[in-house]
Design a protein around this motif. Sequence first.
Motif, short mmCIF file in Angstrom:
data_model
loop_
_atom_site.label_atom_id
_atom_site.label_comp_id
_atom_site.label_asym_id
_atom_site.label_seq_id
_atom_site.Cartn_x
_atom_site.Cartn_y
_atom_site.Cartn_z
N VAL A 87 -0.28 5.43 -5.67
CA VAL A 87 -0.58 4.05 -5.31
C VAL A 87 0.70 3.23 -5.32
O VAL A 87 1.42 3.20 -6.32
CB VAL A 87 -1.62 3.43 -6.28
CG1 VAL A 87 -1.87 1.97 -5.93
CG2 VAL A 87 -2.92 4.22 -6.27
N GLN A 88 0.99 2.60 -4.20
CA GLN A 88 2.16 1.74 -4.07
C GLN A 88 1.81 0.28 -4.30
O GLN A 88 2.60 -0.49 -4.84
CB GLN A 88 2.79 1.89 -2.68
CG GLN A 88 3.25 3.29 -2.39
CD GLN A 88 4.31 3.74 -3.36
OE1 GLN A 88 5.34 3.11 -3.49
NE2 GLN A 88 4.05 4.84 -4.05
N GLY A 98 1.42 3.03 -9.15
CA GLY A 98 1.91 4.14 -9.96
C GLY A 98 0.84 5.17 -10.29
O GLY A 98 1.16 6.29 -10.70
N MET A 99 -0.42 4.80 -10.10
CA MET A 99 -1.50 5.75 -10.36
C MET A 99 -1.55 6.78 -9.23
O MET A 99 -1.01 6.55 -8.14
CB MET A 99 -2.84 5.03 -10.48
CG MET A 99 -2.93 4.13 -11.69
SD MET A 99 -4.52 3.32 -11.86
CE MET A 99 -5.38 4.54 -12.85
N PRO A 114 -0.39 9.50 -13.79
CA PRO A 114 0.22 10.83 -13.71
C PRO A 114 0.44 11.41 -15.10
O PRO A 114 0.66 10.70 -16.06
CB PRO A 114 1.55 10.58 -13.00
CG PRO A 114 1.81 9.13 -13.11
CD PRO A 114 0.49 8.45 -13.32
N VAL A 115 0.36 12.72 -15.16
CA VAL A 115 0.58 13.43 -16.42
C VAL A 115 2.06 13.79 -16.48
O VAL A 115 2.59 14.40 -15.56
CB VAL A 115 -0.29 14.70 -16.49
CG1 VAL A 115 0.01 15.49 -17.74
CG2 VAL A 115 -1.75 14.33 -16.39
#
Length: 65
Positions: A12-13, A44-45, A57-58
């Motif tokens: 996601v931006q 960021g997701m 994110p992991v």
Amino acid sequence: MPNYAHLAGNVVQNILVADTAEDAELVTGSRCVPYTTEQSVNAGMVYDDDTKEFSWPVETPTGDE
């Protein structure tokens, strides 16, 4: 109006509100997927195409620690 997540790859931006996914993609120039207000979506997701869910994110260990 629906909410959309603007994606670069599957990250996601940005988030935006638009009448249609086509309108959102026209404005951003890239893929946008809808999400509901019950979902918490932030830049960021990562979006999973299989589950249609957003997650953080992991982080993977680099071995430098």
